[in-house]
Design a protein around this motif. Structure first.
Motif, PDB file in Angstrom:
ATOM      1  N   PHE A 139       0.799  -1.278  -0.043  1.00  0.00           N
ATOM      2  CA  PHE A 139      -0.053   0.167   0.120  1.00  0.00           C
ATOM      3  C   PHE A 139       0.996   1.305  -0.013  1.00  0.00           C
ATOM      4  O   PHE A 139       0.480   2.367  -0.760  1.00  0.00           O
ATOM      5  N   ALA A 140       1.988   1.273   0.749  1.00  0.00           N
ATOM      6  CA  ALA A 140       2.902   2.405   0.641  1.00  0.00           C
ATOM      7  C   ALA A 140       3.346   2.654  -0.673  1.00  0.00           C
ATOM      8  O   ALA A 140       3.534   3.917  -1.047  1.00  0.00           O
ATOM      9  N   ARG A 141       3.835   1.559  -1.487  1.00  0.00           N
ATOM     10  CA  ARG A 141       4.084   1.607  -2.631  1.00  0.00           C
ATOM     11  C   ARG A 141       3.115   2.438  -3.613  1.00  0.00           C
ATOM     12  O   ARG A 141       3.382   3.201  -4.549  1.00  0.00           O
ATOM     13  N   LYS A 142       1.958   1.818  -3.662  1.00  0.00           N
ATOM     14  CA  LYS A 142       0.858   2.348  -4.225  1.00  0.00           C
ATOM     15  C   LYS A 142       0.463   4.048  -3.885  1.00  0.00           C
ATOM     16  O   LYS A 142       0.443   4.620  -4.951  1.00  0.00           O
ATOM     17  N   GLU A 143       0.518   4.092  -2.712  1.00  0.00           N
ATOM     18  CA  GLU A 143       0.299   5.663  -2.285  1.00  0.00           C
ATOM     19  C   GLU A 143       1.333   6.419  -3.063  1.00  0.00           C
ATOM     20  O   GLU A 143       0.947   7.541  -3.295  1.00  0.00           O
ATOM     21  N   LYS A 144       2.622   5.916  -2.795  1.00  0.00           N
ATOM     22  CA  LYS A 144       3.846   6.921  -3.479  1.00  0.00           C
ATOM     23  C   LYS A 144       3.659   6.954  -4.932  1.00  0.00           C
ATOM     24  O   LYS A 144       3.726   8.049  -5.585  1.00  0.00           O
ATOM     25  N   GLU A 145       3.139   5.992  -5.692  1.00  0.00           N
ATOM     26  CA  GLU A 145       2.917   6.229  -7.051  1.00  0.00           C
ATOM     27  C   GLU A 145       1.671   6.944  -7.275  1.00  0.00           C
ATOM     28  O   GLU A 145       1.886   7.832  -8.354  1.00  0.00           O
TER      29      GLU A 145
END
Length: 268
Positions: free
Chosen positions: A123-129
């Motif tokens: 989710f952290a990677r998705k949020e950053k993207e």
């Protein structure tokens, strides 16, 4: 690699909570020697714990057959595992405690009404993207929507669709400025999916805890954290005052009792 290594963690522990803290610290030190981490140590431990549990689940699915008997399951320990650890794991799966743990896991799984659609992507990677693409901070409700709907915009199941419908209705009825929108989305999610779980923040995946995400312990029934913090401090101060008053009263009663005892002995 670490999660599957019997030399590093082992299969003999009943749960991740039973793994000694000293061992977890050693594992973290080993990881930090290999990598320059840009994520929290708490996230690394949670991720490691999940992979360790997943590994035990895979072993049970592929190699454990209860109907074959205790010794037969012990004798066919999988390659890559240490025999005595595998035997202890088999003993646990056959024990009453292991059976209760299995039933609890099945019951908890049935209560999970919605699931994410981000796959192996955190989710952290998705949020950053999303933030890189939009050039702005992504709200929690927006992230929940992105990680719980399919690419074509459809929902995984009826429960997820109902949650998003309720959330959108509540969001449409709010009149707020951009600075307050994040708090509004947090409150809306709390209303439609429930309070936070212990040590977890719903919709944010591994890593964030209520304390790290909100800054201070909060009651999720209100968006005014400053007011709640003040009330909490006042309650603590009031309790401390009451405790001090009780101590003084008990000390006074003790002194009066001792005085009465002295008078009695003198009179006697």
């Amino acid at each position: 690699m670490l999660a599957r290594s019997g030399q590093q963690i082992g299969l003999q522990y009943e749960s991740w909570h039973k793994v000694p803290k000293t061992l977890k610290d050693e594992l973290l030190k080993f990881i930090e020697l290999q990598f320059s981490l840009e994520i929290s140590r708490e996230y690394v431990l949670k991720s490691l714990g999940k992979k360790w549990r997943d590994y035990k689940h895979d072993l049970k699915t592929k190699h454990f057959r209860r109907e074959q008997g205790l010794q037969a399951n012990k004798d066919k320990h999988p390659s890559g595992t240490i025999r005595w650890q595998w035997e202890q794991l088999i003993d646990f799966w056959y024990s009453r405690k292991g059976e209760d743990s299995k039933k609890l896991g099945i019951a908890s799984r049935k209560q999970q009404k919605y699931t994410h659609t981000s796959g192996s992507k955190s989710f952290a990677r998705k949020e950053k993207e999303m933030e890189t693409s939009s050039g702005r901070k992504v709200g929690r409700l927006e992230l929940f929507r992105a990680t719980h709907t399919k690419k074509d915009g459809s929902h995984m199941n009826m429960e997820t669709e109902q949650i998003m419908e309720k959330a959108n209705e509540k969001l449409a009825g709010c009149q707020t400025i951009d600075e307050d929108m994040q708090m509004v989305e947090i409150e809306i999610l709390t209303q439609v999916i429930g309070k936070e779980r212990c040590g977890r923040v719903r919709g944010l995946g591994l890593g964030p805890t209520p304390k790290s995400y909100y800054g201070v312990p909060r009651n999720r029934n209100s968006t005014n954290s400053n007011t709640q913090s003040s009330e909490f401090v006042e309650q603590i101060q009031q309790m401390e005052q009451e405790m001090e008053q009780m101590k003084r009263e008990r000390a006074q009663e003790r002194a009066e009792h001792e005085c009465q005892c002295k008078d009695y002995y003198v009179y006697a």
